[in-house]
Design a protein around this motif. Structure first.
Motif, PDB file in Angstrom:
ATOM      1  N   PRO A  99       1.600  -0.210 -12.683  1.00  0.00           N
ATOM      2  CA  PRO A  99       2.482  -0.402 -13.871  1.00  0.00           C
ATOM      3  C   PRO A  99       3.379   0.582 -13.920  1.00  0.00           C
ATOM      4  CG  PRO A  99       0.613  -1.291 -14.805  1.00  0.00           C
ATOM      5  CD  PRO A  99       0.303  -0.515 -13.422  1.00  0.00           C
ATOM      6  N   GLY A 100       4.718   0.757 -13.936  1.00  0.00           N
ATOM      7  CA  GLY A 100       5.714   1.921 -14.057  1.00  0.00           C
ATOM      8  C   GLY A 100       5.901   2.671 -12.982  1.00  0.00           C
ATOM      9  N   GLU A 101       5.449   2.313 -11.964  1.00  0.00           N
ATOM     10  CA  GLU A 101       5.269   2.989 -10.690  1.00  0.00           C
ATOM     11  C   GLU A 101       6.331   2.601  -9.513  1.00  0.00           C
ATOM     12  OE1 GLU A 101       1.770   5.053  -7.724  1.00  0.00           O
ATOM     13  OE2 GLU A 101       1.730   3.107  -8.314  1.00  0.00           O
ATOM     14  N   GLU A 102       7.185   3.359  -8.823  1.00  0.00           N
ATOM     15  CA  GLU A 102       7.857   2.859  -7.981  1.00  0.00           C
ATOM     16  C   GLU A 102       7.398   2.355  -6.615  1.00  0.00           C
ATOM     17  OE1 GLU A 102      11.473   2.422  -8.232  1.00  0.00           O
ATOM     18  OE2 GLU A 102      11.048   2.793 -10.056  1.00  0.00           O
ATOM     19  N   PRO A 103       7.848   1.296  -5.943  1.00  0.00           N
ATOM     20  CA  PRO A 103       7.010   0.842  -4.814  1.00  0.00           C
ATOM     21  C   PRO A 103       6.830   1.902  -3.793  1.00  0.00           C
ATOM     22  CG  PRO A 103       8.546  -0.951  -5.567  1.00  0.00           C
ATOM     23  CD  PRO A 103       8.937   0.408  -6.374  1.00  0.00           C
ATOM     24  N   GLU A 104       8.030   2.651  -3.478  1.00  0.00           N
ATOM     25  CA  GLU A 104       7.759   3.791  -2.525  1.00  0.00           C
ATOM     26  C   GLU A 104       6.993   4.812  -2.684  1.00  0.00           C
ATOM     27  OE1 GLU A 104      10.359   2.503  -3.905  1.00  0.00           O
ATOM     28  OE2 GLU A 104      12.092   2.358  -2.319  1.00  0.00           O
ATOM     29  N   THR A 105       6.767   5.146  -4.000  1.00  0.00           N
ATOM     30  CA  THR A 105       5.879   6.397  -4.417  1.00  0.00           C
ATOM     31  C   THR A 105       4.268   5.476  -4.346  1.00  0.00           C
ATOM     32  OG1 THR A 105       7.315   7.079  -6.203  1.00  0.00           O
ATOM     33  CG2 THR A 105       5.075   7.512  -6.561  1.00  0.00           C
ATOM     34  N   ALA A 106       4.353   4.162  -4.839  1.00  0.00           N
ATOM     35  CA  ALA A 106       2.788   3.543  -4.645  1.00  0.00           C
ATOM     36  C   ALA A 106       2.594   3.757  -3.328  1.00  0.00           C
ATOM     37  CB  ALA A 106       2.814   2.198  -5.215  1.00  0.00           C
ATOM     38  N   LEU A 107       3.344   3.333  -2.270  1.00  0.00           N
ATOM     39  CA  LEU A 107       2.940   3.369  -0.932  1.00  0.00           C
ATOM     40  C   LEU A 107       2.610   4.522  -0.352  1.00  0.00           C
ATOM     41  CD1 LEU A 107       2.412   1.895   1.952  1.00  0.00           C
ATOM     42  CD2 LEU A 107       5.047   2.171   2.267  1.00  0.00           C
ATOM     43  N   VAL A 108       2.923   5.665  -0.522  1.00  0.00           N
ATOM     44  CA  VAL A 108       2.648   7.196  -0.416  1.00  0.00           C
ATOM     45  C   VAL A 108       1.454   7.311  -1.042  1.00  0.00           C
ATOM     46  CG1 VAL A 108       3.286   9.672  -0.660  1.00  0.00           C
ATOM     47  CG2 VAL A 108       5.089   7.805   0.061  1.00  0.00           C
ATOM     48  N   ARG A 109       1.061   7.084  -2.176  1.00  0.00           N
ATOM     49  CA  ARG A 109      -0.127   7.342  -2.621  1.00  0.00           C
ATOM     50  C   ARG A 109      -1.233   6.458  -2.121  1.00  0.00           C
ATOM     51  NH1 ARG A 109      -2.386   3.870  -5.582  1.00  0.00           N
ATOM     52  NH2 ARG A 109      -0.761   2.877  -6.402  1.00  0.00           N
ATOM     53  N   GLU A 110      -1.108   5.178  -1.895  1.00  0.00           N
ATOM     54  CA  GLU A 110      -1.853   4.404  -1.156  1.00  0.00           C
ATOM     55  C   GLU A 110      -2.399   4.866   0.001  1.00  0.00           C
ATOM     56  OE1 GLU A 110      -3.756   1.912  -2.286  1.00  0.00           O
ATOM     57  OE2 GLU A 110      -3.137   1.415  -4.346  1.00  0.00           O
ATOM     58  N   LEU A 111      -1.345   5.217   1.013  1.00  0.00           N
ATOM     59  CA  LEU A 111      -1.626   5.738   2.078  1.00  0.00           C
ATOM     60  C   LEU A 111      -2.619   7.107   2.027  1.00  0.00           C
ATOM     61  CD1 LEU A 111       1.518   4.831   4.050  1.00  0.00           C
ATOM     62  CD2 LEU A 111      -0.795   3.841   4.187  1.00  0.00           C
ATOM     63  N   ALA A 112      -2.557   7.971   1.164  1.00  0.00           N
ATOM     64  CA  ALA A 112      -3.141   9.020   1.116  1.00  0.00           C
ATOM     65  C   ALA A 112      -4.558   8.781   0.635  1.00  0.00           C
ATOM     66  CB  ALA A 112      -2.312  10.055   0.031  1.00  0.00           C
ATOM     67  N   GLU A 113      -4.759   7.847  -0.313  1.00  0.00           N
ATOM     68  CA  GLU A 113      -6.086   7.116  -0.743  1.00  0.00           C
ATOM     69  C   GLU A 113      -6.936   6.701   0.255  1.00  0.00           C
ATOM     70  OE1 GLU A 113      -4.851   6.843  -5.363  1.00  0.00           O
ATOM     71  OE2 GLU A 113      -5.356   5.236  -4.338  1.00  0.00           O
ATOM     72  N   GLU A 114      -6.024   5.845   0.910  1.00  0.00           N
ATOM     73  CA  GLU A 114      -6.921   4.960   2.018  1.00  0.00           C
ATOM     74  C   GLU A 114      -7.068   5.522   3.341  1.00  0.00           C
ATOM     75  OE1 GLU A 114      -5.053   0.857   2.643  1.00  0.00           O
ATOM     76  OE2 GLU A 114      -5.809   0.397   0.444  1.00  0.00           O
ATOM     77  N   LEU A 115      -6.100   6.507   3.744  1.00  0.00           N
ATOM     78  CA  LEU A 115      -6.257   6.884   5.025  1.00  0.00           C
ATOM     79  C   LEU A 115      -6.275   8.474   5.068  1.00  0.00           C
ATOM     80  CD1 LEU A 115      -3.358   4.660   6.673  1.00  0.00           C
ATOM     81  CD2 LEU A 115      -5.930   4.228   6.481  1.00  0.00           C
ATOM     82  N   GLY A 116      -6.042   9.070   4.023  1.00  0.00           N
ATOM     83  CA  GLY A 116      -6.093  10.620   3.962  1.00  0.00           C
ATOM     84  C   GLY A 116      -4.601  11.186   4.806  1.00  0.00           C
ATOM     85  N   ILE A 117      -3.613  10.238   4.519  1.00  0.00           N
ATOM     86  CA  ILE A 117      -2.403  11.041   5.451  1.00  0.00           C
ATOM     87  C   ILE A 117      -1.208  11.191   4.380  1.00  0.00           C
ATOM     88  CG2 ILE A 117      -3.110  10.184   7.650  1.00  0.00           C
ATOM     89  CD1 ILE A 117      -1.274   7.779   7.029  1.00  0.00           C
ATOM     90  N   ASP A 118      -0.505  12.197   4.635  1.00  0.00           N
ATOM     91  CA  ASP A 118       0.999  12.278   4.048  1.00  0.00           C
ATOM     92  C   ASP A 118       1.858  11.691   5.120  1.00  0.00           C
ATOM     93  OD1 ASP A 118      -0.101  13.467   2.025  1.00  0.00           O
ATOM     94  OD2 ASP A 118       0.462  15.312   2.783  1.00  0.00           O
ATOM     95  N   VAL A 119       2.893  10.727   4.485  1.00  0.00           N
ATOM     96  CA  VAL A 119       3.865  10.185   5.358  1.00  0.00           C
ATOM     97  C   VAL A 119       5.315  10.405   4.876  1.00  0.00           C
ATOM     98  CG1 VAL A 119       2.360   8.206   5.947  1.00  0.00           C
ATOM     99  CG2 VAL A 119       3.974   8.085   3.956  1.00  0.00           C
ATOM    100  N   ARG A 120       6.142  10.203   5.610  1.00  0.00           N
ATOM    101  CA  ARG A 120       7.684  10.050   5.334  1.00  0.00           C
ATOM    102  C   ARG A 120       7.882   8.517   5.575  1.00  0.00           C
ATOM    103  NH1 ARG A 120       9.501  13.826   8.728  1.00  0.00           N
ATOM    104  NH2 ARG A 120       9.496  12.333  10.336  1.00  0.00           N
ATOM    105  N   LEU A 121       8.722   8.183   4.588  1.00  0.00           N
ATOM    106  CA  LEU A 121       8.925   6.784   4.747  1.00  0.00           C
ATOM    107  C   LEU A 121      10.479   6.263   5.275  1.00  0.00           C
ATOM    108  CD1 LEU A 121       8.043   5.201   1.278  1.00  0.00           C
ATOM    109  CD2 LEU A 121       6.720   5.207   3.252  1.00  0.00           C
ATOM    110  N   GLY A 122      10.377   5.385   6.072  1.00  0.00           N
ATOM    111  CA  GLY A 122      11.431   5.153   6.819  1.00  0.00           C
ATOM    112  C   GLY A 122      12.289   3.759   6.076  1.00  0.00           C
ATOM    113  N   SER A 123      12.639   2.816   6.922  1.00  0.00           N
ATOM    114  CA  SER A 123      13.519   1.715   6.249  1.00  0.00           C
ATOM    115  C   SER A 123      12.367   0.742   5.932  1.00  0.00           C
ATOM    116  CB  SER A 123      14.534   1.162   7.196  1.00  0.00           C
ATOM    117  OG  SER A 123      13.616   0.651   8.420  1.00  0.00           O
TER     118      SER A 123
END
Length: 151
Positions: A46-70
């Motif tokens: 709740p209150g989280e932007e989808p793009e922020t959620a994806l960056v957070r989830e990938l860090a939690e699940e896979l231990g990686i930082d990412v740059r988002l594309g389209s």
């Protein structure tokens, strides 16, 4: 919002500009999804932007930082329907730091060759992900060059 649970998924590719391979994750839980492949990601808080959620989830699940594309365009305005209660939005992502490893909810990660459509679609995907995978493959396919017609 329609009351749907918003889920985000990462099409983690080797290169945002010219993707040739994608990282996929095999579920270890819940039991009815264990052994099936999916896009890594998860629920938007709740209150989280989808793009922020994806960056957070990938860090939690896979231990990686990412740059988002389209974002991969979905068939529905709220995203790709997963079931009657949830829909998913998918973004292309490229690893900027870390080496992906299954930290949560997965027991295996695999890089798949996006140029081999049959091999990618041949994986046992979570059923709701099949149309997303197919659309993703269509979006990264290199079009066949047609010879120019002579006048």
């Amino acid at each position: 919002m329609t009351g749907l649970i918003q889920v985000v998924g990462g099409a983690v590719v080797d290169n945002l500009a010219q993707p040739a391979a994608m990282l996929v994750a095999r579920r270890s839980a819940p039991e009815h999804l264990a052994g099936l492949w999916e896009f890594p990601g998860g629920k938007v808080e709740p209150g989280e932007e989808p793009e922020t959620a994806l960056v957070r989830e990938l860090a939690e699940e896979l231990g990686i930082d990412v740059r988002l594309g389209s974002e991969l365009p979905a068939e529905e305005p709220q995203g790709w329907p997963l079931n009657g209660r949830a829909s998913m939005r998918v973004w292309f992502a490229e690893v900027t730091r870390g080496e992906a490893m299954p930290l949560e909810d997965h027991d295996e990660l695999r890089w798949v060759d996006l140029r081999n459509r049959q091999a990618v679609l041949g994986l046992p995907w979570i059923p709701a992900d099949y149309p997303i995978v197919s659309a993703l493959l269509d979006s990264v396919a290199v079009p066949l060059q047609e010879p120019l017609a002579k006048d």
